[in-house]
Design a protein around this motif. Sequence first.
Motif, mmCIF file in Angstrom:
data_model
loop_
_atom_site.group_PDB
_atom_site.id
_atom_site.type_symbol
_atom_site.label_atom_id
_atom_site.label_comp_id
_atom_site.label_asym_id
_atom_site.label_seq_id
_atom_site.Cartn_x
_atom_site.Cartn_y
_atom_site.Cartn_z
ATOM 1 N N ASP A 251 -16.530 148.221 -86.405
ATOM 2 C CA ASP A 251 -17.086 147.215 -85.500
ATOM 3 C C ASP A 251 -16.689 147.588 -84.080
ATOM 4 O O ASP A 251 -15.637 148.184 -83.858
ATOM 5 C CB ASP A 251 -16.485 145.830 -85.801
ATOM 6 N N TYR A 252 -17.523 147.208 -83.114
ATOM 7 C CA TYR A 252 -17.152 147.448 -81.726
ATOM 8 C C TYR A 252 -17.238 146.150 -80.939
ATOM 9 O O TYR A 252 -17.918 145.209 -81.343
ATOM 10 C CB TYR A 252 -18.049 148.507 -81.090
ATOM 11 N N ARG A 253 -16.543 146.127 -79.834
ATOM 12 C CA ARG A 253 -16.638 145.009 -78.910
ATOM 13 C C ARG A 253 -16.676 145.557 -77.489
ATOM 14 O O ARG A 253 -15.873 146.427 -77.141
ATOM 15 C CB ARG A 253 -15.429 144.079 -79.074
ATOM 16 N N ARG B 82 -10.096 152.873 -78.224
ATOM 17 C CA ARG B 82 -10.413 152.120 -77.019
ATOM 18 C C ARG B 82 -11.002 153.087 -76.003
ATOM 19 O O ARG B 82 -10.485 154.186 -75.812
ATOM 20 C CB ARG B 82 -9.097 151.531 -76.510
ATOM 21 N N ARG C 127 -16.321 144.754 -73.492
ATOM 22 C CA ARG C 127 -15.788 143.764 -72.551
ATOM 23 C C ARG C 127 -15.982 144.266 -71.138
ATOM 24 O O ARG C 127 -15.592 145.383 -70.820
ATOM 25 C CB ARG C 127 -14.282 143.562 -72.785
ATOM 26 N N LYS D 250 -13.907 148.047 -89.840
ATOM 27 C CA LYS D 250 -14.275 146.729 -90.368
ATOM 28 C C LYS D 250 -13.138 146.211 -91.250
ATOM 29 O O LYS D 250 -12.425 147.000 -91.882
ATOM 30 C CB LYS D 250 -15.557 146.850 -91.204
ATOM 31 N N HIS E 223 -24.025 148.541 -74.933
ATOM 32 C CA HIS E 223 -23.910 148.008 -76.295
ATOM 33 C C HIS E 223 -24.547 148.962 -77.305
ATOM 34 O O HIS E 223 -23.979 149.236 -78.363
ATOM 35 C CB HIS E 223 -24.572 146.630 -76.384
ATOM 36 N N VAL F 23 -14.616 149.363 -74.257
ATOM 37 C CA VAL F 23 -15.182 149.255 -75.604
ATOM 38 C C VAL F 23 -14.040 149.439 -76.607
ATOM 39 O O VAL F 23 -13.358 150.461 -76.589
ATOM 40 C CB VAL F 23 -16.277 150.322 -75.845
ATOM 41 N N ASP F 24 -13.836 148.427 -77.445
ATOM 42 C CA ASP F 24 -12.840 148.517 -78.518
ATOM 43 C C ASP F 24 -13.573 148.798 -79.820
ATOM 44 O O ASP F 24 -14.562 148.130 -80.133
ATOM 45 C CB ASP F 24 -12.086 147.191 -78.664
#
Lengths: 82, 82
Positions: free
Chosen positions: B74-76, B42, B78, B11, B60, B6-7
């Motif tokens: 914001d997160y992403r 991270r 993967r 924003k 998520h 998770v990154d």
Amino acid sequence: MARVTVDVMLKPEILDPQGKAVEGALERLGLAGVTSVRQGKRFDIELDGEIDDARLALVHELAGSLLSNPVIEDYRVREVLQ
Amino acid sequence: MARVTVDVMLKPEILDPQGKAVEGALERLGLAGVTSVRQGKRFDIELDGEIDDARLALVHELAGSLLSNPVIEDYRVREVLQ
């Protein structure tokens, strides 16, 4: 324009209390089967122009000195393709 | 075993003074043409067994609540292929 991402994580043998706290919280909030969480830093760097070998070598050098503490941290440099 | 990264980044419209400090330092240390540096977090998460859709949905949800502050970050998520 070139983009480079530097990930900095504690070395595997170094205790990560922040990661441990997150691990416990994830389990408490319902995510079963978490075996490990490690927390680190991430740097998104944007550069003018192209990245050549000399510039990339300098990024590596600075990632290993300015952006990370080589005694306790590992870094990884990734070129981000546009 | 499954691995998820998770990154979490501020924003784009949120000022990043740490990133700005790193940007200045990189330039002073000889890296020319740095146009932007953003610093974030991270999380490397290891899970028992396989990741299915329900588990990924929970990751998520937790990434957007526990691991990041949705007001400013914001997160992403993967999935890391083994």
